[in-house]
Design a protein around this motif. Structure first.
Motif, PDB file in Angstrom:
ATOM      1  N   VAL A 277      -1.281  48.477 -51.622  1.00  0.00           N
ATOM      2  CA  VAL A 277      -1.854  48.204 -52.705  1.00  0.00           C
ATOM      3  C   VAL A 277      -3.192  47.451 -52.470  1.00  0.00           C
ATOM      4  O   VAL A 277      -4.400  47.527 -52.855  1.00  0.00           O
ATOM      5  N   GLU A 278      -2.743  46.376 -51.759  1.00  0.00           N
ATOM      6  CA  GLU A 278      -3.848  45.286 -51.347  1.00  0.00           C
ATOM      7  C   GLU A 278      -4.692  45.705 -50.294  1.00  0.00           C
ATOM      8  O   GLU A 278      -5.851  45.459 -50.508  1.00  0.00           O
ATOM      9  N   GLY A 279      -3.850  46.236 -49.359  1.00  0.00           N
ATOM     10  CA  GLY A 279      -4.936  46.819 -48.186  1.00  0.00           C
ATOM     11  C   GLY A 279      -6.089  47.801 -48.859  1.00  0.00           C
ATOM     12  O   GLY A 279      -7.113  47.653 -48.379  1.00  0.00           O
ATOM     13  N   ILE A 280      -5.657  48.893 -49.209  1.00  0.00           N
ATOM     14  CA  ILE A 280      -6.580  49.794 -49.988  1.00  0.00           C
ATOM     15  C   ILE A 280      -7.587  49.211 -50.906  1.00  0.00           C
ATOM     16  O   ILE A 280      -8.843  49.299 -50.927  1.00  0.00           O
ATOM     17  N   ALA A 281      -7.220  48.222 -51.721  1.00  0.00           N
ATOM     18  CA  ALA A 281      -8.224  47.607 -52.782  1.00  0.00           C
ATOM     19  C   ALA A 281      -9.164  46.761 -51.920  1.00  0.00           C
ATOM     20  O   ALA A 281     -10.293  46.646 -52.190  1.00  0.00           O
TER      21      ALA A 281
ATOM     22  N   ARG B  27     -13.675  43.763 -48.825  1.00  0.00           N
ATOM     23  CA  ARG B  27     -13.446  42.382 -48.684  1.00  0.00           C
ATOM     24  C   ARG B  27     -12.432  42.383 -47.647  1.00  0.00           C
ATOM     25  O   ARG B  27     -11.579  43.218 -47.209  1.00  0.00           O
ATOM     26  N   ASN B  28     -11.973  40.902 -46.994  1.00  0.00           N
ATOM     27  CA  ASN B  28     -10.825  40.787 -46.011  1.00  0.00           C
ATOM     28  C   ASN B  28      -9.540  40.947 -47.074  1.00  0.00           C
ATOM     29  O   ASN B  28      -9.515  40.191 -48.081  1.00  0.00           O
ATOM     30  N   PRO B  29      -8.496  41.706 -46.669  1.00  0.00           N
ATOM     31  CA  PRO B  29      -7.280  41.723 -47.280  1.00  0.00           C
ATOM     32  C   PRO B  29      -6.682  40.261 -47.329  1.00  0.00           C
ATOM     33  O   PRO B  29      -6.618  39.586 -46.342  1.00  0.00           O
ATOM     34  N   ASP B  30      -5.779  40.074 -48.381  1.00  0.00           N
ATOM     35  CA  ASP B  30      -4.908  38.816 -48.367  1.00  0.00           C
ATOM     36  C   ASP B  30      -3.388  39.272 -48.338  1.00  0.00           C
ATOM     37  O   ASP B  30      -2.740  39.526 -49.474  1.00  0.00           O
ATOM     38  N   PHE B  31      -2.880  39.257 -47.356  1.00  0.00           N
ATOM     39  CA  PHE B  31      -1.439  39.880 -47.235  1.00  0.00           C
ATOM     40  C   PHE B  31      -0.369  38.593 -47.365  1.00  0.00           C
ATOM     41  O   PHE B  31       0.715  38.593 -47.187  1.00  0.00           O
TER      42      PHE B  31
END
Length: 264
Positions: free
Chosen positions: A245-249, A255-259
């Motif tokens: 969800v975060e990566g695709i968004a 933007r850079n993902p925040d995992f």
């Protein structure tokens, strides 16, 4: 004088494990195998640790098994010798089954079981002037620690056989050309390069990283259909994970993902 066979320190999200027996060019034996395995198991369960780096004290990775200790095993039964050998094999399995990336940083050289250990990592960084040697033949011994299987993942049978039958040293630059070493570093900087890589990987999605590691570790040995089945299972899991969800968004939003919030 520090008598610990394994030193551990954290460099951000990277756990650095240092083989600490410089008087014997970091020879390794049962005490080290047990300590390293325990450290790996603890790191696997630690949400703070994103990747693991192995290195050697004193500018040398590892000369392999201590020959004085190995000579003493002649007095043991075959069953006892096998049990001792399983300590090394248990460590290799702990590396290959760890959900965190394991990066080997080789300075100086990696010989015998030290070479097996270096090959067991997911990624291998070596100083340009380092060497690798399957040196068992010189002591009338045969490879262990998965050396033949791990080396065969990267090199032709002829090269594998020559290394094992001659025990000759092969330069890190040659091993890099063959694809065994992934990254060449300037002398003295292999550890720093490995830590930088570890920190980069630690910023990635934790569960997707573990799935990718599993796929990459089985890929050389499995038939295509079986490997694709494993890929399909991993993709189905990943698509249902909040990391996707975060990566695709992040990709769609440029933007850079925040995992970080999704770990643990």
């Amino acid at each position: 004088m520090n008598t610990e066979v394994l030193l551990a320190r954290n460099e951000g999200a990277a756990l650095v494990l240092t083989i600490n027996n410089p008087a014997t060019r970091n020879s390794i034996g049962p005490e080290f195998f047990q300590a390293a395995r325990e450290a790996l198991n603890a790191a696997a369960a630690d949400p703070v640790v994103g990747a693991i780096v192995f290195t050697g004290a004193g500018g040398f990775f590892s000369s392999g098994g201590n020959l004085n200790q190995l000579a003493a095993t002649r007095e043991l039964t075959a069953e006892a010798r096998r049990a001792r050998l399983e300590l090394l094999h248990g460590l290799i399995r702990a590396i290959r089954n760890n959900p965190k990336p394991v990066i080997m940083a080789v300075e100086g050289g990696a010989a015998g079981a030290g070479m097996s250990l270096a090959l067991a990592g997911d990624l291998l960084v070596a100083a340009r002037n380092a060497f690798f040697a399957a040196a068992y033949i010189k002591a009338g011994l045969t490879p262990d620690g998965g050396l033949t299987a791990l080396l065969a993942e990267s090199v032709p049978r002829q090269f594998l056989t020559r290394m094992c039958l001659t025990g000759e040293r092969v330069s890190a630059e040659r091993m890099h050309a063959l694809g065994v070493v992934g990254t060449l570093a300037e002398p003295g900087s292999a550890e720093a390069a490995a830590i930088g890589l570890a920190r980069q990987l630690a910023r990635g999605p934790e569960r997707a990283t573990a799935r990718i590691l599993g796929l990459c570790r089985t890929a050389p040995a499995l038939p295509l259909d079986e490997q694709m089945e494993r890929e399909a299972g991993s993709m189905v899991e990943s698509l249902g994970d909040s990391e996707a969800v975060e990566g695709i968004a992040a990709v769609l939003g440029r933007r850079n993902p925040d995992f970080d919030a999704l770990r643990g």
